[in-house]
Design an enzyme around this catalytic site. Structure first.
Site, short mmCIF file in Angstrom:
data_model
loop_
_atom_site.label_atom_id
_atom_site.label_comp_id
_atom_site.label_asym_id
_atom_site.label_seq_id
_atom_site.Cartn_x
_atom_site.Cartn_y
_atom_site.Cartn_z
N ARG A 107 2.52 0.76 -1.02
CA ARG A 107 2.01 -0.61 -0.98
C ARG A 107 0.86 -0.71 -1.97
O ARG A 107 -0.13 0.01 -1.85
CB ARG A 107 1.53 -0.89 0.44
CG ARG A 107 1.38 -2.31 0.78
CD ARG A 107 1.10 -2.45 2.24
NE ARG A 107 -0.22 -1.96 2.61
CZ ARG A 107 -0.92 -2.43 3.62
NH1 ARG A 107 -0.43 -3.39 4.37
NH2 ARG A 107 -2.10 -1.95 3.90
N THR A 111 -2.39 -6.07 -4.27
CA THR A 111 -1.45 -7.18 -3.98
C THR A 111 -0.77 -7.01 -2.62
O THR A 111 -0.20 -7.96 -2.08
CB THR A 111 -0.34 -7.23 -5.04
OG1 THR A 111 0.45 -6.03 -4.93
CG2 THR A 111 -0.92 -7.33 -6.45
N ASP A 203 -4.71 4.78 8.22
CA ASP A 203 -3.67 5.00 7.21
C ASP A 203 -2.76 6.14 7.68
O ASP A 203 -3.18 7.30 7.73
CB ASP A 203 -4.32 5.35 5.87
CG ASP A 203 -3.29 5.36 4.73
OD1 ASP A 203 -3.44 4.59 3.78
OD2 ASP A 203 -2.31 6.15 4.82
C1 PRP Z 1 2.26 2.47 4.67
C2 PRP Z 1 3.26 2.58 5.78
C3 PRP Z 1 4.31 1.59 5.41
C4 PRP Z 1 3.48 0.50 4.74
C5 PRP Z 1 3.33 -0.63 5.70
O1 PRP Z 1 2.67 3.16 3.57
O2 PRP Z 1 3.73 3.89 5.96
O3 PRP Z 1 5.28 2.10 4.51
O4 PRP Z 1 2.20 1.07 4.45
O5 PRP Z 1 2.70 -1.69 5.10
P1 PRP Z 1 3.43 -3.08 4.86
O6 PRP Z 1 4.16 -3.40 6.12
O7 PRP Z 1 2.27 -4.02 4.61
O8 PRP Z 1 4.30 -2.95 3.67
P2 PRP Z 1 1.76 3.27 2.25
O9 PRP Z 1 2.06 2.15 1.32
O10 PRP Z 1 0.33 3.43 2.66
O11 PRP Z 1 2.30 4.56 1.55
P3 PRP Z 1 2.30 6.07 2.06
O12 PRP Z 1 3.26 6.15 3.21
O13 PRP Z 1 2.77 6.81 0.86
O14 PRP Z 1 0.91 6.45 2.47
N1 URA Z 2 -0.27 1.20 6.32
C1 URA Z 2 -0.91 2.07 7.14
O1 URA Z 2 -0.78 3.29 6.99
N2 URA Z 2 -1.67 1.58 8.11
C2 URA Z 2 -1.84 0.25 8.31
O2 URA Z 2 -2.57 -0.14 9.25
C3 URA Z 2 -1.19 -0.63 7.44
C4 URA Z 2 -0.38 -0.13 6.46
#
Ligand code: PRP
Ligand code: URA
Length: 212
Positions: A107, A111, A203
């Site tokens: 993500r 944005t 996170d």
């Molecule tokens: C996190 C999570 C989801 C996403 C959720 O991943 O594991 O994939 O955010 O957010 P959204 O519903 O607003 O799209 P992240 O983008 O942090 O990547 P990562 O798993 O590599 O840490």
């Molecule tokens: N991704 C995460 O890992 N945690 C949140 O709370 C939202 C998006």
């Protein structure tokens, strides 16, 4: 086509108990990872309740028993990288015959839009019942994009399983994919200004892999 997908919240006491420690900021990486796997396994147990079975007969040491085995439905598990990886082992413990596809999305921190960077799927996704897994359903952008990608590859049967959802994420996925049922352990209050789930767990990827 369904009008709106169903949202299932698993209120099993073991799931809720473990989720409490997953949320706790004092829980370290090793324990966090173990708990996420355990909750994923318990959720997989719930989500597979409706798997078809067939009648068989086995000989026990005592007598012949008419009993049941799984009817051999083809399943697929699709973690959204990175954090979805934390749930894979738990799910695969229960359904070891499932094939695993991977979709890499992150993500964008500004944005909040999902950016795709990797994918590798079983070549027969059209014939499999797929379970997309990701601990967090925040804005819903990542899950909705992953599901769109799967549909573009031919997938016809998809469910989404997450630990924690924000109401906004549930709505996004239900609007974009009214045919995809959603299974979660909790629906929290809201998103904060950075797109994080409140109360959430922080996170998920960073807590699983010890990055910051
Ligand atoms: C996190 C999570 C989801 C996403 C959720 O991943 O594991 O994939 O955010 O957010 P959204 O519903 O607003 O799209 P992240 O983008 O942090 O990547 P990562 O798993 O590599 O840490
Ligand atoms: N991704 C995460 O890992 N945690 C949140 O709370 C939202 C998006």
């Amino acid at each position: 086509m369904k009008i709106i997908s169903k949202l299932y919240v698993f209120d099993h006491p073991l799931i809720q108990h473990k989720l409490t420690y997953i949320r706790d900021v004092r829980t370290g990486t090793k324990e966090f990872r173990e708990l996420v796997q355990e909750v994923a396994m318990l959720m997989a147990y719930e989500i597979t309740r409706d798997l078809p079975v067939m009648d068989v007969t086995v000989q026990t040491p005592v007598a012949e028993a008419k009993t049941q085995v799984l009817a051999g439905k083809k399943l697929g598990v699709v973690p959204i990288l990175r954090a979805g990886l934390g749930m894979v082992d738990g799910v695969m413990k229960l359904i070891p015959a499932a094939k695993v596809g991977h979709i890499g999305l992150y993500r964008d921190p500004v944005t909040l839009q999902p950016v795709e960077y990797y994918s590798k799927l079983p070549n027969d996704v059209a014939e499999r019942d797929l379970i997309v897994i990701d601990p967090m359903l925040a804005t819903g952008g990542s899950a909705a994009a992953a599901i769109t990608f799967l549909k573009n590859q031919g997938a016809r049967s998809i469910r989404l399983m997450c630990l924690i959802a924000a109401p906004e994420g549930v709505q996004t996925v239900q609007t974009a994919h009214p045919d995809v049922d959603i299974y979660v352990a909790a629906v929290d209050e809201r998103l904060n200004e950075h797109g994080y789930i409140v109360q959430g767990l922080g996170d998920a990827g960073d807590r699983l892999f010890g990055t910051q």
